[in-house]
Design an enzyme around this catalytic site. Structure first.
Site, PDB file in Angstrom:
ATOM      1  N   GLY A  14      -7.454   5.889  -3.235  1.00 25.39           N
ATOM      2  CA  GLY A  14      -7.162   4.957  -2.152  1.00 25.39           C
ATOM      3  C   GLY A  14      -8.217   4.979  -1.062  1.00 25.39           C
ATOM      4  N   GLY A  16      -7.935   3.303   1.884  1.00 26.70           N
ATOM      5  CA  GLY A  16      -7.366   2.840   3.157  1.00 26.70           C
ATOM      6  C   GLY A  16      -7.840   3.773   4.261  1.00 26.70           C
ATOM      7  CG  PHE A  17      -6.973   3.166   8.439  1.00 25.69           C
ATOM      8  CD1 PHE A  17      -8.109   3.118   9.226  1.00 25.69           C
ATOM      9  CD2 PHE A  17      -6.195   2.035   8.327  1.00 25.69           C
ATOM     10  CE1 PHE A  17      -8.453   1.957   9.899  1.00 25.69           C
ATOM     11  CE2 PHE A  17      -6.525   0.875   8.994  1.00 25.69           C
ATOM     12  CZ  PHE A  17      -7.655   0.833   9.785  1.00 25.69           C
ATOM     13  CB  VAL A  82      -4.982   6.217  -9.757  1.00 25.69           C
ATOM     14  CG1 VAL A  82      -4.349   7.521 -10.206  1.00 25.69           C
ATOM     15  CG2 VAL A  82      -6.429   6.437  -9.339  1.00 25.69           C
ATOM     16  CD  GLU A 178       1.698  -8.153  15.063  1.00 24.38           C
ATOM     17  OE1 GLU A 178       1.276  -7.383  15.918  1.00 24.38           O
ATOM     18  OE2 GLU A 178       1.549  -7.940  13.852  1.00 24.38           O
ATOM     19  CG  ASP A 316       1.263   3.658   5.316  1.00 23.65           C
ATOM     20  OD1 ASP A 316       1.115   4.241   6.400  1.00 23.65           O
ATOM     21  OD2 ASP A 316       1.260   2.414   5.200  1.00 23.65           O
TER      22      ASP A 316
HETATM   23  C1  LIG Z   1       0.939  -6.498   7.906  1.00 24.78           C
HETATM   24  C2  LIG Z   1       0.772  -5.093   8.433  1.00 24.78           C
HETATM   25  C3  LIG Z   1       0.602  -4.885   9.792  1.00 24.78           C
HETATM   26  C4  LIG Z   1       0.437  -3.587  10.271  1.00 24.78           C
HETATM   27  N1  LIG Z   1       0.253  -3.403  11.633  1.00 24.78           N
HETATM   28  C5  LIG Z   1       0.014  -2.159  12.103  1.00 24.78           C
HETATM   29  C6  LIG Z   1      -0.272  -1.949  13.488  1.00 24.78           C
HETATM   30  O1  LIG Z   1      -0.272  -2.890  14.296  1.00 24.78           O
HETATM   31  N2  LIG Z   1      -0.543  -0.667  13.905  1.00 24.78           N
HETATM   32  C7  LIG Z   1      -0.551   0.386  13.024  1.00 24.78           C
HETATM   33  O2  LIG Z   1      -0.843   1.517  13.421  1.00 24.78           O
HETATM   34  N3  LIG Z   1      -0.274   0.208  11.719  1.00 24.78           N
HETATM   35  C8  LIG Z   1      -0.001  -1.029  11.238  1.00 24.78           C
HETATM   36  N4  LIG Z   1       0.267  -1.208   9.898  1.00 24.78           N
HETATM   37  C9  LIG Z   1       0.330  -0.025   9.023  1.00 24.78           C
HETATM   38  C10 LIG Z   1      -1.060   0.457   8.652  1.00 24.78           C
HETATM   39  O3  LIG Z   1      -1.839  -0.613   8.180  1.00 24.78           O
HETATM   40  C11 LIG Z   1      -0.904   1.542   7.604  1.00 24.78           C
HETATM   41  O4  LIG Z   1      -0.156   2.601   8.173  1.00 24.78           O
HETATM   42  C12 LIG Z   1      -2.248   2.115   7.125  1.00 24.78           C
HETATM   43  O5  LIG Z   1      -3.039   1.093   6.573  1.00 24.78           O
HETATM   44  C13 LIG Z   1      -1.989   3.217   6.102  1.00 24.78           C
HETATM   45  O6  LIG Z   1      -3.194   3.673   5.579  1.00 24.78           O
HETATM   46  P1  LIG Z   1      -3.239   4.368   4.133  1.00 24.78           P
HETATM   47  O7  LIG Z   1      -4.644   4.777   3.940  1.00 24.78           O
HETATM   48  O8  LIG Z   1      -2.170   5.370   4.029  1.00 24.78           O
HETATM   49  O9  LIG Z   1      -2.828   3.205   3.133  1.00 24.78           O
HETATM   50  P2  LIG Z   1      -3.509   1.758   2.880  1.00 24.78           P
HETATM   51  O10 LIG Z   1      -4.276   1.302   4.069  1.00 24.78           O
HETATM   52  O11 LIG Z   1      -2.389   0.905   2.408  1.00 24.78           O
HETATM   53  O12 LIG Z   1      -4.525   2.044   1.724  1.00 24.78           O
HETATM   54  C14 LIG Z   1      -4.102   2.407   0.436  1.00 24.78           C
HETATM   55  C15 LIG Z   1      -5.209   2.089  -0.539  1.00 24.78           C
HETATM   56  O13 LIG Z   1      -4.846   2.610  -1.804  1.00 24.78           O
HETATM   57  C16 LIG Z   1      -5.171   1.676  -2.797  1.00 24.78           C
HETATM   58  N5  LIG Z   1      -4.290   1.914  -3.935  1.00 24.78           N
HETATM   59  C17 LIG Z   1      -2.945   1.775  -4.012  1.00 24.78           C
HETATM   60  N6  LIG Z   1      -2.495   2.134  -5.213  1.00 24.78           N
HETATM   61  C18 LIG Z   1      -3.586   2.503  -5.930  1.00 24.78           C
HETATM   62  C19 LIG Z   1      -3.756   2.962  -7.262  1.00 24.78           C
HETATM   63  N7  LIG Z   1      -2.733   3.145  -8.094  1.00 24.78           N
HETATM   64  N8  LIG Z   1      -5.025   3.227  -7.672  1.00 24.78           N
HETATM   65  C20 LIG Z   1      -6.074   3.054  -6.846  1.00 24.78           C
HETATM   66  N9  LIG Z   1      -5.948   2.630  -5.581  1.00 24.78           N
HETATM   67  C21 LIG Z   1      -4.727   2.365  -5.129  1.00 24.78           C
HETATM   68  C22 LIG Z   1      -4.950   0.333  -2.138  1.00 24.78           C
HETATM   69  O14 LIG Z   1      -5.707  -0.693  -2.792  1.00 24.78           O
HETATM   70  C23 LIG Z   1      -5.432   0.603  -0.723  1.00 24.78           C
HETATM   71  O15 LIG Z   1      -6.784   0.293  -0.547  1.00 24.78           O
HETATM   72  C24 LIG Z   1       0.442  -2.494   9.392  1.00 24.78           C
HETATM   73  C25 LIG Z   1       0.618  -2.710   8.023  1.00 24.78           C
HETATM   74  C26 LIG Z   1       0.785  -4.002   7.543  1.00 24.78           C
HETATM   75  C27 LIG Z   1       0.972  -4.241   6.061  1.00 24.78           C
END
Ligand SMILES: Cc1cc2nc3c(=O)[nH]c(=O)nc-3n(C[C@H](O)[C@H](O)[C@H](O)COP(=O)(O)OP(=O)(O)OC[C@H]3O[C@@H](n4cnc5c(N)ncnc54)[C@H](O)[C@@H]3O)c2cc1C
Length: 459
Positions: A14, A16-17, A82, A178, A316
């Site tokens: 992943g 993401g952040f 994955v 929003e 998350d």
């Molecule tokens: C519409 C929306 C608005 C939001 N607004 C806010 C806000 O205002 N403030 C705030 O703090 N938070 C906000 N959030 C929440 C915030 O975006 C998340 O908490 C944050 O992005 C989590 O980061 P992460 O790295 O855990 O997951 P993610 O950013 O979701 O990244 C997960 C990554 O894993 C990848 N992935 C998933 N499954 C697989 C797999 N099987 N194999 C390979 N890759 C995979 C995905 O493609 C993705 O790139 C919002 C979320 C959404 C959906």
């Protein structure tokens, strides 16, 4: 054996952040990092609603992961999904977009695969009511929102016209609020002078939620202010409402007194509920880890899975002390596990347990109106909106995207101009997702046959 072969392998699931911040923490560590994501970009989810309502292009809220890692010589990126892990053999199992299997050996595994939309056991709603988690979702919503006004304009039957001018949103958390505000602003400001047969400002936006008030996690004071601002915008709020059905004609909702009402709506959008993606269950099964009600993996206070000090779960997808699914938790856990691995590789004492520093939260209501909550400080209105602006500029990934967002916000906020309204009227291509199996004829005619033996990559 060269240096690289002796270095320990860190696989990150992943980008993401959580995953990205972990990778960055390891940039000077003597390790080989392999970041695997099923999508080629890092996405700034908090601004998806602006992409779907025509303010920002998808390129301004997403950055190629390869670009972000280009200067980090110890890191490689792989586009693959994955599917599971072999915890005893320390291997990650993945599928390439064309369908063949890959494996990645690891010494440390960081899981940061986020969450996906949950329809609370009613996945059939997804066909009618898209969620909002990915760029694909945002572009589908853009097509449905702007397309609905076109369908209303050419509708002869007044009932059909009114159906296309009705937008229903399920879930009054930050995303639902929003989006609801944005759709009313599109209707009353952006599209105001563009139609000859309808008045876009007649568009009704209905917001449904099972709770007492919109934006409940912001506390009663800000929640009440948000409700008032939404009412002024013309958003019709239906609290204590449980959705009982969604179909092509709209949605049915049960009120607190038990009466069920059907609302005709041409566009229904789903912004309620999240669940861990299937890979979480696969990792839990392979490691014996527990999952919470949403399927998130339960970890100890060092973010590791019990009895697996080499596997970290972040962001998350992690379940720890009821921490919320927000960017700050993801970034801070990513940084924490990156540091922990760095210490471990250097043979130093492990770092302290993970402690979350809550920096507050913000939600956009309409142009010039937002709510911000930082510990005991609760702000609303214009001051909160300015703070919202600075927070989002600060957190957007990449200088180019920050400048690009400012350039797009200027006409949107000053003159109600939304430049990113392009949408396609049909699904493009033969496949819904790059990971779907191709129809045999198309596959044979157009694509090389993928190998059947798994290929092994060790990062
Ligand atoms: C519409 C929306 C608005 C939001 N607004 C806010 C806000 O205002 N403030 C705030 O703090 N938070 C906000 N959030 C929440 C915030 O975006 C998340 O908490 C944050 O992005 C989590 O980061 P992460 O790295 O855990 O997951 P993610 O950013 O979701 O990244 C997960 C990554 O894993 C990848 N992935 C998933 N499954 C697989 C797999 N099987 N194999 C390979 N890759 C995979 C995905 O493609 C993705 O790139 C919002 C979320 C959404 C959906």
């Amino acid at each position: 054996m060269n240096d690289q072969d002796s270095q320990r392998r860190v696989v990150i699931i992943g980008g993401g952040f959580a995953g990205l911040f972990a990778a960055r923490m390891l940039r000077r560590a003597p390790v080989r990092v392999t970041l695997i994501d099923r999508r080629p970009h890092h996405l700034f989810q908090p601004l998806l609603y602006q992409c779907s309502t025509g303010i920002l292009s998808e390129g301004k809220i997403a950055v190629p992961l390869r670009d972000l890692l280009r200067k980090q010589k110890n890191a490689d990126f792989v586009l693959a999904e994955v599917t599971g892990i072999d915890a005893d053999g320390r291997r990650v199992l993945a599928t390439r977009p064309l369908g063949d299997q890959m494996e990645f050996g690891y010494d440390y595994l960081i899981v940061g695969a986020g969450v996906q939309q949950s329809y609370f056991g009613h996945d059939e709603y997804a066909k009618w009511a898209p969620g909002m988690k990915t760029i694909e979702d945002a572009l589908v919503i853009r097509r449905r929102v702007f397309g609905a006004f076109e369908l209303a304009d050419t509708a002869v039957d007044p009932a059909e016209r009114s159906r296309w001018l009705t937008f229903a949103l399920v879930g009054a958390g930050p995303t639902g609020v929003e989006l609801a505000g944005q759709i009313r602003e599109v209707a009353t400001k952006t599209l105001r002078d563009e139609y000859r047969h309808i008045k876009p400002e007649d568009a009704r936006v209905l917001l449904f939620d099972g709770g007492d008030a919109p934006l409940a996690p912001f506390g009663p004071e800000l929640s009440a202010k948000a409700a008032r601002t939404l009412a002024k915008l013309g958003v019709e709020q239906h609290m204590h409402s449980i959705v009982t059905n969604i179909d092509g004609s709209g949605l049915s909702v049960r009120a607190q007194d038990g009466t069920v009402t059907h609302h005709e709506a041409g566009t229904v959008l789903w912004t309620a509920g999240v669940a861990a993606p299937p890979v979480a269950a696969a990792i839990a099964a392979a490691t014996g880890a527990k999952q919470d009600r949403a399927g998130r993996i339960v970890v100890g206070d060092d973010c590791t899975i019990p009895d697996h000090p080499e596997i970290f779960v972040t962001g998350d997808m992690m379940s720890l002390n009821k921490l919320p699914g927000v960017c700050e938790v993801a970034m801070q856990t990513g940084i924490y596990v990156g540091e922990r691995i760095k210490h471990d590789v250097a043979g130093k004492m492990p770092t302290k347990p993970f402690r979350y520093r809550d920096l507050g939260s913000a939600a956009y209501l309409s142009r010039g109106r937002a709510v911000v909550s930082v510990r005991n400080v609760h702000l609303s209105g214009f001051v909160a909106w300015i703070i919202w602006l600075f927070i989002h500029i600060g957190f957007l990934t990449g200088v180019r995207n920050r400048l690009g967002a400012l350039v797009s916000w200027w006409p949107a906020f000053v003159r109600d101009v939304r430049r990113e309204r392009t949408y396609t009227t049909e699904q493009v291509g033969v496949i819904g997702s790059a990971y779907d199996v191709l129809p045999p004829a198309a596959a044979a005619a157009e694509l090389p046959r993928p190998g059947t033996e798994p290929s092994t990559r060790t990062g």
